[in-house]
Scaffold this active site. Structure first.
Site, PDB file in Angstrom:
ATOM      1  N   ASN A   1       1.022  -1.249  -0.108  1.00  7.17           N
ATOM      2  CA  ASN A   1      -0.103  -0.064  -0.152  1.00  7.17           C
ATOM      3  C   ASN A   1       0.965   1.342   0.003  1.00  7.17           C
ATOM      4  O   ASN A   1       1.764   1.484   0.920  1.00  7.17           O
ATOM      5  CB  ASN A   1      -0.957   0.004   1.324  1.00  7.17           C
ATOM      6  CG  ASN A   1      -1.689   1.343   1.359  1.00  7.17           C
ATOM      7  OD1 ASN A   1      -1.758   1.918   0.378  1.00  7.17           O
ATOM      8  ND2 ASN A   1      -2.347   1.499   2.454  1.00  7.17           N
TER       9      ASN A   1
ATOM     10  N   GLU B   1      -5.431  -4.857  10.546  1.00  4.21           N
ATOM     11  CA  GLU B   1      -4.309  -3.971  10.806  1.00  4.21           C
ATOM     12  C   GLU B   1      -4.497  -2.893  11.873  1.00  4.21           C
ATOM     13  O   GLU B   1      -5.468  -2.253  12.014  1.00  4.21           O
ATOM     14  CB  GLU B   1      -4.501  -2.793   9.551  1.00  4.21           C
ATOM     15  CG  GLU B   1      -4.004  -3.419   8.078  1.00  4.21           C
ATOM     16  CD  GLU B   1      -3.284  -2.347   7.289  1.00  4.21           C
ATOM     17  OE1 GLU B   1      -2.226  -2.559   6.802  1.00  4.21           O
ATOM     18  OE2 GLU B   1      -3.925  -1.129   7.236  1.00  4.21           O
TER      19      GLU B   1
HETATM   20  P1  13P Z   1       3.144   0.436   7.738  1.00  2.00           P
HETATM   21  O1  13P Z   1       3.516  -0.958   7.118  1.00  2.00           O
HETATM   22  O2  13P Z   1       3.945   1.467   7.263  1.00  2.00           O
HETATM   23  O3  13P Z   1       2.758   0.488   9.295  1.00  2.00           O
HETATM   24  O4  13P Z   1       1.569   0.743   7.193  1.00  2.00           O
HETATM   25  C1  13P Z   1       0.899  -0.105   7.293  1.00  2.00           C
HETATM   26  C2  13P Z   1      -0.456  -0.126   6.475  1.00  2.00           C
HETATM   27  O5  13P Z   1      -1.146   0.975   6.757  1.00  2.00           O
HETATM   28  C3  13P Z   1      -0.841  -0.605   5.262  1.00  2.00           C
HETATM   29  O6  13P Z   1      -2.105  -0.557   4.887  1.00  2.00           O
END
Ligand code: 13P
Length: 255
Positions: free
Chosen positions: A9, A164
């Site tokens: 992402n 997440e």
């Molecule tokens: P990070 O891996 O930078 O913590 O972000 C995770 C995220 O929000 C992926 O959608």
């Protein structure tokens, strides 16, 4: 065992189409047979990235979509627009969008619209914080159940759920979840899906982890955490890290 999937992402990065093309080309060099790889990129880059070359195992994703087909929605894009530029996956319900007002109801409508056009929704769920009484489990359950409420049960296997935890996302996060916390939540999410469909469906739905995931802990998340893959933020902006995580996923499947 579900096929592993590693999704990047990119969020609002990188800052030019030239840099986006460069990064995409470098990531393309790291692809491994047997692991699905997806890059979810900002809208203006999608068409140029498609031209560099996508395959069934290396696909393009979008970071957001509107649930309406067309009309007076300034600044929004529709599912057919995404489909017409080769998008196969789309993130919905990311916490950064929920923070800007995306509700469970909107997420459900987006999942329905994407399902109709055969774009795979990547449904982000996750609690803002943990509490000792386990109320955070209710938050995740509500998000999972609501997001799947408008599509037929037969389509559940065509979605990806990304766990997440909001507290683990981004550079200001204190830490990533532990593989044990991830494992617990993946079992819990499968149970939520099983309760509204059946066990076989729940097991065939891919559930991945996102939130400060890195090369160092990727193996543990896949092995002990039971994640079917990752939704990577920062690690997806570095072709080397992205590539190494793809490689770790491929080692994990051949065991
Ligand atoms: P990070 O891996 O930078 O913590 O972000 C995770 C995220 O929000 C992926 O959608």
């Amino acid at each position: 065992m579900n096929k592993k999937i590693i999704i990047g992402n990119w969020k609002m990065n990188p800052s030019s189409v030239t840099d986006a093309e460069k990064l995409f080309k470098s990531i393309k060099k790291s692809l491994v047979k047997g692991v699905d790889t997806v890059v979810c990129a900002p809208f203006p880059y999608l068409q140029s990235l498609k031209k560099i070359g996508v395959t069934q195992n290396f696909a393009l994703g979008a970071e957001n979509v509107h649930f309406e087909k067309e009309g007076a929605f300034t600044g929004e894009v529709s599912t057919s627009m995404l489909s017409s530029v080769g998008v196969k996956y789309c993130i919905v319900g990311h916490s950064e969008r929920r923070a800007q007002g995306e509700t469970d109801e909107m997420v459900a409508k987006k999942v329905l619209a994407l399902n109709k056009i055969k774009i795979i929704p990547i449904i982000c769920v996750g609690e803002k914080e943990r509490d000792h009484s386990g109320f955070y489990l209710n938050t995740v359950k509500e998000q999972v159940v609501a997001s799947l409420s408008l599509i037929p049960k037969a389509s559940f296997k065509n979605v990806i759920v990304a766990y997440e935890p909001v507290w683990a996302i981004g550079s200001s996060a204190l830490r990533a979840a532990t593989p044990a916390e991830c494992h617990e939540m993946i079992i819990f999410i499968r149970k939520c899906i099983s309760d509204i469909s059946n066990q076989a469906t729940a097991h065939s739905t891919r559930i991945i982890y996102g939130g400060s995931a890195s090369v160092e802990d990727a193996g543990a998340f896949l092995n002990f955490g039971m994640a079917d893959g990752f939704l990577l933020g920062r690690a997806s902006l570095n072709a080397k890290s992205f590539g190494e995580i793809i490689k770790i996923a491929s080692i994990n499947i051949s065991k």
